[in-house]
Scaffold this active site. Sequence first.
Site, mmCIF file in Angstrom:
data_model
loop_
_atom_site.group_PDB
_atom_site.id
_atom_site.type_symbol
_atom_site.label_atom_id
_atom_site.label_comp_id
_atom_site.label_asym_id
_atom_site.label_seq_id
_atom_site.Cartn_x
_atom_site.Cartn_y
_atom_site.Cartn_z
ATOM 1 N NE ARG A 76 -6.948 -6.744 -7.688
ATOM 2 C CZ ARG A 76 -8.240 -6.503 -7.494
ATOM 3 N NH1 ARG A 76 -9.116 -7.509 -7.543
ATOM 4 N NH2 ARG A 76 -8.670 -5.287 -7.281
ATOM 5 C CG HIS A 80 -5.332 -6.013 -2.943
ATOM 6 N ND1 HIS A 80 -6.509 -5.297 -3.031
ATOM 7 C CD2 HIS A 80 -4.736 -5.883 -4.158
ATOM 8 C CE1 HIS A 80 -6.621 -4.774 -4.245
ATOM 9 N NE2 HIS A 80 -5.548 -5.128 -4.949
ATOM 10 N N PRO A 179 -3.151 2.147 -4.086
ATOM 11 C CG PRO A 179 -1.012 2.788 -4.751
ATOM 12 C CD PRO A 179 -1.743 1.711 -4.002
#
Length: 358
Positions: A76, A80, A179
């Site tokens: 993750r 990001h 998003p």
Amino acid sequence: MASTSLSSFASSLVLILSVFLSVHFQLTEAQGTQPIVKGLSWTFYDSICPNVESIIRRRLRDVFRDDIGQAAGLLRLHFHDCFVQGCDGSVLLDGSASGPSEKDAPPNLTLRQQAFRIIEDLRRRVHRVCGRVVSCADITAIAARDSVFLSGGPDYDLPLGRRDGLNFATRNETLANLPPPSFNTSGILTSLATKNFTPTDVVALSGGHTIGIGHCTSFTDRLYPNQDSSMDKTFAKNLKTTCPTSNSTNTTVLDIRSPNKFDNKYYVDLMNRQGLFTSDQDLYTDRRTRGIVTSFAINESLFFEEFVNSMIKMGQLNVLTGTQGEVRANCSVRNSANYNLLLSSSVGEEKQGTWSEI
């Protein structure tokens, strides 16, 4: 005589055609295993830090043996980083007296703090062996790839040579480029189309949710005050037990079938209306992406292939190369922000220990 000449000509033609096809297939295979990349290189560290990938993988094997959940955190982190301002390690930078950093923006507040510590630990280990030649951005990319592989997913080569950014994105830039989980498919496709991602890319990259956890506040709008009709009733009932209120601070797994294994079960979840976020479940509801979800659910090899292609594509977003940016002596601080780091990172490295040893 004419028959002999014709036979000889035919044999020569077959030989020429055979050689042509052999060369053609060799080129096709080579191009398929190593896609063309811009600015990065498949052999970037071969001469200056040939052991970089083995150092990182060896360390992460130990980390995941203790806590496989950290694999999702590192994956993750790479997402990001790349989605906001490109894959430049900007998400790793701390804030300063002049203002908060990219990591302080709302979408990044749930990034695992341990993931940042692991990246810095890897940076120390790599720089201790090779010197300050490997960027934090590359270390983050390699760690994400190894997180996929070491949790059961595909292994693949990475083009490297990223440099670390000198600045981080603002809060508004971060919000605009990540998003939220409440987005439906239209919102996600529109957002990621600006980065040249296709619907297949979007569905493949969403498969990263086959590992990891979600915070209640990211999906309780699907439970309260009214239950989302696209959610399986038993699944919703169990989630309400985990998240008894809309502002609960609890967490739950993203993939109920195999939460710690990188596989295609996430897509099986979606077909059974057991996707956690709106951004997940709507991929199966929306006709534009439903077929892609189904194909990945029934063919794990296809999912792995498309995931790798999309990850390599994502890993090239607005990269800095050559003399752009820098190679940080500490992943959380610009070199110019603390010149002493350039000295202490090499002199005091052995005394600092690592996050797991302190």
